[in-house]
Design an enzyme around this catalytic site. Structure first.
Site, PDB file in Angstrom:
ATOM      1  N   ASP A  43       0.818  -1.208   0.000  1.00  0.00           N
ATOM      2  CA  ASP A  43       0.000   0.000   0.000  1.00  0.00           C
ATOM      3  C   ASP A  43       0.856   1.263   0.000  1.00  0.00           C
ATOM      4  OD1 ASP A  43      -2.864   1.307   0.875  1.00  0.00           O
ATOM      5  OD2 ASP A  43      -1.199   2.239   1.953  1.00  0.00           O
TER       6      ASP A  43
ATOM      7  N   THR B  10      -4.935   2.691  -0.522  1.00  0.00           N
ATOM      8  CA  THR B  10      -4.706   1.968  -1.770  1.00  0.00           C
ATOM      9  C   THR B  10      -5.220   0.540  -1.676  1.00  0.00           C
ATOM     10  OG1 THR B  10      -2.750   3.317  -2.202  1.00  0.00           O
ATOM     11  CG2 THR B  10      -2.994   1.302  -3.486  1.00  0.00           C
ATOM     12  N   ASP B  11      -4.948  -0.118  -0.556  1.00  0.00           N
ATOM     13  CA  ASP B  11      -5.472  -1.462  -0.345  1.00  0.00           C
ATOM     14  C   ASP B  11      -6.994  -1.464  -0.370  1.00  0.00           C
ATOM     15  OD1 ASP B  11      -2.988  -2.594  -0.147  1.00  0.00           O
ATOM     16  OD2 ASP B  11      -3.001  -2.794   2.025  1.00  0.00           O
ATOM     17  N   LEU B  12      -7.585  -0.504   0.333  1.00  0.00           N
ATOM     18  CA  LEU B  12      -9.046  -0.445   0.404  1.00  0.00           C
ATOM     19  C   LEU B  12      -9.656  -0.152  -0.954  1.00  0.00           C
ATOM     20  CD1 LEU B  12      -9.410   1.550   3.756  1.00  0.00           C
ATOM     21  CD2 LEU B  12      -9.892  -0.875   3.377  1.00  0.00           C
TER      22      LEU B  12
ATOM     23  N   GLY C  76      -9.541  -3.240  -3.087  1.00  0.00           N
ATOM     24  CA  GLY C  76     -10.578  -4.177  -2.682  1.00  0.00           C
ATOM     25  C   GLY C  76     -11.944  -3.775  -3.203  1.00  0.00           C
TER      26      GLY C  76
END
Length: 210
Positions: free
Chosen positions: A121, A149-151, A154
């Site tokens: 991230d 960024t991860d969220l 997803g």
């Protein structure tokens, strides 16, 4: 996590020899519930788990194609591409399970020149430009307080899977989805990119200014 919240039955597949080392958040800093990290528990809620030894000479990996034939969606983030070597890549799995939605998640995309690099991230946040526009007006770039960024990846992946399932309902066929951290974060810069393309002015840090 999102699909599980919507009622999907999720089965997480991990290697038994490094079960508590492969998934980094398992050992992140406190808080813990017993021996398990709270962050890991939060993003893995609603998931079942199995351990599969892909190196077993008895060909234990044979259960994965069987699972793929029973499941609607397969999600993988195999940076080493060992799944390809074991015949568990999309082309091979698709032949055995033509209705399967096969989703690959990586740092930079499977067809990118940087496809061999691991994705994190904070790195994607810097490379994409997110940190360049985050922080005090006269200060240094700042990493967001949550893993944006991860969220975002997803969320985009969830939407792509839902669209693929709708397409399968209409056509009867599966599809390969290629999602990655960098593209997902860049896709969040809707007005930032539009402002630059129309005015030529590069975005900057404004702190808490409106």
């Amino acid at each position: 996590m999102i699909l599980g919240g919507l009622g999907a039955e999720l089965i997480k597949v991990e290697r038994p020899d490094i079960l508590y080392a492969e998934d980094d958040p398992r050992s992140w800093r406190p808080p813990f519930v017993g021996d398990e990290n709270v962050y890991f528990l939060s993003v893995n809620r609603n998931k079942k788990s199995i351990a599969v030894n892909f190196k077993d000479p008895k060909n234990e990996k044979g259960c994965i194609p069987q699972l793929a034939g029973m499941c609607g969606v397969l999600v993988e983030n195999d940076l080493s591409r060992k799944l390809d070597q074991m015949g568990l890549d999309y082309d091979h799995v698709h032949k055995a399970a033509p209705r399967l939605v096969y989703c690959s998640i990586s740092g930079y995309g499977r067809t990118s020149p940087a496809s061999h690099r691991p994705g994190y991230d904070s790195i994607a946040s810097a490379v994409s430009g997110m940190m360049h526009i985050t922080g005090p007006e006269d200060g240094d770039p700042v990493r967001p307080g949550v893993v944006m960024t991860d969220l975002a990846t997803g969320l985009y992946t969830h939407g792509a899977i839902m669209a693929a399932l709708l397409q399968r309902h209409r056509t009867g066929g599966g599809v390969h989805i290629d999602c990655n951290l960098l593209s997902s974060q860049v896709a969040c810069f809707t007005h930032i990119v539009t402002n630059y393309l129309n005015s030529g002015k590069e975005a900057r840090r404004w702190g808490n200014s409106p």
